[in-house]
Design a protein around this motif. Structure first.
Motif, PDB file in Angstrom:
ATOM      1  N   SER A  21      80.016  17.041 -13.654  1.00  0.00           N
ATOM      2  CA  SER A  21      79.757  17.367 -12.243  1.00  0.00           C
ATOM      3  C   SER A  21      80.920  18.153 -11.636  1.00  0.00           C
ATOM      4  CB  SER A  21      79.565  16.083 -11.425  1.00  0.00           C
ATOM      5  OG  SER A  21      78.418  15.398 -11.855  1.00  0.00           O
ATOM      6  N   ARG A  25      81.082  22.243 -10.313  1.00  0.00           N
ATOM      7  CA  ARG A  25      81.495  22.551  -8.935  1.00  0.00           C
ATOM      8  C   ARG A  25      82.773  23.387  -8.934  1.00  0.00           C
ATOM      9  NH1 ARG A  25      78.266  18.297  -9.193  1.00  0.00           N
ATOM     10  NH2 ARG A  25      77.158  17.516  -7.352  1.00  0.00           N
ATOM     11  N   THR A  93      71.943  20.384 -12.570  1.00  0.00           N
ATOM     12  CA  THR A  93      72.958  20.597 -11.534  1.00  0.00           C
ATOM     13  C   THR A  93      73.103  22.088 -11.255  1.00  0.00           C
ATOM     14  OG1 THR A  93      74.111  18.631 -12.319  1.00  0.00           O
ATOM     15  CG2 THR A  93      75.356  20.108 -10.895  1.00  0.00           C
ATOM     16  N   SER A 165      70.276  11.732  -4.055  1.00  0.00           N
ATOM     17  CA  SER A 165      70.557  12.691  -5.121  1.00  0.00           C
ATOM     18  C   SER A 165      71.684  13.614  -4.704  1.00  0.00           C
ATOM     19  CB  SER A 165      69.304  13.517  -5.415  1.00  0.00           C
ATOM     20  OG  SER A 165      69.654  14.742  -6.025  1.00  0.00           O
ATOM     21  N   ALA A 166      72.747  13.643  -5.513  1.00  0.00           N
ATOM     22  CA  ALA A 166      73.872  14.528  -5.209  1.00  0.00           C
ATOM     23  C   ALA A 166      73.473  15.985  -5.380  1.00  0.00           C
ATOM     24  CB  ALA A 166      75.050  14.202  -6.124  1.00  0.00           C
ATOM     25  N   GLN A 167      72.494  16.234  -6.239  1.00  0.00           N
ATOM     26  CA  GLN A 167      72.067  17.628  -6.419  1.00  0.00           C
ATOM     27  C   GLN A 167      71.369  18.125  -5.160  1.00  0.00           C
ATOM     28  OE1 GLN A 167      69.895  17.675 -10.137  1.00  0.00           O
ATOM     29  NE2 GLN A 167      71.748  17.367 -11.335  1.00  0.00           N
ATOM     30  N   ASP A 314      73.078   7.943 -14.568  1.00  0.00           N
ATOM     31  CA  ASP A 314      73.126   8.585 -15.892  1.00  0.00           C
ATOM     32  C   ASP A 314      73.452   7.584 -17.002  1.00  0.00           C
ATOM     33  OD1 ASP A 314      72.534  11.024 -14.779  1.00  0.00           O
ATOM     34  OD2 ASP A 314      74.617  11.677 -14.634  1.00  0.00           O
ATOM     35  N   LYS A 341      64.666  12.874 -15.050  1.00  0.00           N
ATOM     36  CA  LYS A 341      65.927  13.357 -15.649  1.00  0.00           C
ATOM     37  C   LYS A 341      65.580  14.298 -16.806  1.00  0.00           C
ATOM     38  CE  LYS A 341      68.677  11.392 -12.840  1.00  0.00           C
ATOM     39  NZ  LYS A 341      69.470  12.234 -11.944  1.00  0.00           N
TER      40      LYS A 341
HETATM   41  C1  S3P Z   1      74.567  15.274 -10.789  1.00  0.00           C
HETATM   42  C2  S3P Z   1      73.791  14.427 -10.054  1.00  0.00           C
HETATM   43  C3  S3P Z   1      72.848  13.471 -10.638  1.00  0.00           C
HETATM   44  C4  S3P Z   1      73.119  13.242 -12.115  1.00  0.00           C
HETATM   45  C5  S3P Z   1      73.383  14.510 -12.862  1.00  0.00           C
HETATM   46  C6  S3P Z   1      74.553  15.258 -12.265  1.00  0.00           C
HETATM   47  C7  S3P Z   1      75.466  16.214 -10.093  1.00  0.00           C
HETATM   48  O1  S3P Z   1      71.539  13.966 -10.494  1.00  0.00           O
HETATM   49  O2  S3P Z   1      72.036  12.550 -12.692  1.00  0.00           O
HETATM   50  O3  S3P Z   1      73.657  14.248 -14.228  1.00  0.00           O
HETATM   51  O4  S3P Z   1      76.357  16.790 -10.743  1.00  0.00           O
HETATM   52  O5  S3P Z   1      75.287  16.400  -8.880  1.00  0.00           O
HETATM   53  P1  S3P Z   1      70.686  13.717  -9.139  1.00  0.00           P
HETATM   54  O6  S3P Z   1      71.413  14.320  -8.036  1.00  0.00           O
HETATM   55  O7  S3P Z   1      69.358  14.377  -9.385  1.00  0.00           O
HETATM   56  O8  S3P Z   1      70.555  12.223  -9.019  1.00  0.00           O
END
Ligand code: S3P
Length: 431
Positions: A21, A25, A93, A165-167, A314, A341
């Protein structure tokens, strides 16, 4: 196919590749910032290389050799309209964060990925970006790739995300950074906050509060000059579980990112009775980092749900392996996100680990694992999912007989060198 046999114990000190991650970024923000950024500890896995390739196609000069990357940023609007399709490979991502960035760019772009990406939902990002007035299209009204974007002139908004979701959060925040007015994202439970932390180190003002994050539009990114990426706790998790379940093991994993939005695996291992300690805790680039020491110990089942889920999403496949070696029942709930996923991880965990005698039953939003069972070797398939491939391998360390992993090359997505590191710390392994 990779073949392996059971081992006697795990011993030693290791490092794991950089955080996926943070690596993504790092390349994205450095490309959009003014000035040169040097990144070390970068994850040279297939996913992060896809991010580099997308920015190169938009005219950003990026040198990469192993875990060292130099990015010659040209400022937020220094990107050029790509003359080719942007291919994100297997990386969710990359595509979702890029959708936010491209929504702000005054040009046309098309994003595609591999067959797994082609099945993953994109409307969770496309719809909020459309509310900000970005023009996005794709198969099934923007749900699936290929995704086409014509960006520019977007408006800030307040968004209540239905998923943690961080994405999704990061995509909206990155768009919000160049939108008119302010943008606020609320989420049900807090997801990983690497975007917020890294934006701060690029001089952006980010207002984080318990329910969400707010950002003002029109902010520039100023390169911090250097980014040091810590080891990925999601990769370390496989080795942590290996040490916890192979009798007599003692392992130290050095320089691992322990951001509290990612350490659900540590909380769960401790709750299950694992012998686990954080050593040498420190902060690097605004991210908490530590060495993690794990020794074999007896384990018992636990319940996992609620706010813990985004903090370990994850790690669920490897937690299933861990739970198979714990006395009693482990219940994982509130984890329906597993279905979208790299594979449907409820199905692939049940199908593949089931072949090795892990007693796992699927539920609507998770799974139930009954321990403690004697695992046996089997021919299993990663289904192109790196974390399923590595979970099979760790189960194989205690499986009777031989374990075969088909499509094991997918492990390079997040953990290049996985088998050689495993071999280095294993006594009596034969792969
Ligand atoms: C990630 C967010 C997660 C994670 C992925 C990486 C990221 O997904 O499962 O491996 O780097 O923002 P989600 O945001 O869909 O939960």
């Amino acid at each position: 196919m990779i073949k392996m046999k059971a081992i006697h114990k795990i011993k030693g000190e290791v490092t794991v590749p950089g955080d996926k991650s943070i690596s993504h970024r790092g390349v994205m923000l450095s490309s959009l910032a003014e000035g040169i950024t040097k990144i070390d500890g970068f994850l040279p896995g297939a996913d992060c290389l896809s991010t580099i390739s997308c920015f190169r196609k938009m005219g950003i000069q990026i040198e990469q050799e192993g875990d060292r990357v130099t990015v010659h940023g040209k400022g937020w609007f220094g990107l050029e309209e790509p003359s080719d399709i942007l291919d994100v490979g297997n990386s969710g991502t990359t595509i979702r964060l890029m959708m936010g960035i491209l929504s702000t760019q005054p040009f046309h772009s098309i994003l595609i990925g591999d067959s797994s990406i082609g099945r993953r939902p994109m409307r969770r990002v496309a719809n909020p970006l459309r509310k900000m007035e970005a023009k996005i299209d794709g198969r099934l009204n923007g749900e699936y790739t290929p995704i086409a974007i014509r960006g520019g002139n977007i408006k800030g908004m307040e968004y209540h995300s239905p998923v943690s979701s961080a994405q999704v959060k990061s995509s909206i925040l990155l768009a919000g950074l160049q939108a008119e007015g302010e943008t606020t994202v609320y989420e049900p439970e807090k997801s990983r906050d690497h975007t917020e932390r890294m934006l701060t180190s690029f001089g952006v003002e980010v207002d984080s509060f318990p329910e969400g994050v707010r950002i003002q539009g029109g902010q520039r990114l100023i390169s911090p000059g250097e980014i040091h990426v810590p080891g990925d706790i999601s990769s370390a998790a496989f080795l942590m579980v290996a040490a916890a379940i192979v009798p007599g093991s003692h392992l130290i994993i050095k320089n691992v990112g322990v951001n509290p939005t990612r350490t659900g695996i540590i909380d769960v291992m401790k709750a299950m009775g694992a012998s686990l300690e954080l050593l040498n805790e420190r902060e690097v680039n605004g991210e908490p980092v530590a060495d993690i020491e794990v020794k074999y110990s007896s384990l018992h089942g636990t319940e996992i749900g609620g706010e813990l889920i985004p903090r370990l999403i994850d790690e669920v496949p490897i937690i299933a392996v861990l739970a198979s070696q714990a006395e009693g029942k482990t219940v994982i709930r509130d984890a329906a996100e597993l279905k979208v996923k790299e594979t449907n991880r409820i199905d692939t965990v049940v199908g593949e680990l089931g072949k090795m005698n892990v007693h796992v039953t699927p539920t609507e939003d998770g799974m139930i694992i009954m321990g403690k069972s004697s695992l046996r070797g089997a021919i299993c398939n990663s289904h192109g999912d790196h974390r399923i491939g590595m979970s099979i391998a760790i189960a194989g360390l205690i499986g009777e007989g031989e374990t075969g992993i088909e499509n094991a090359e997918s492990i390079n997505v997040s953990f290049p060198g996985f088998f050689s590191i495993l071999q280095d710390i294993s006594e009596s392994t034969s792969f």
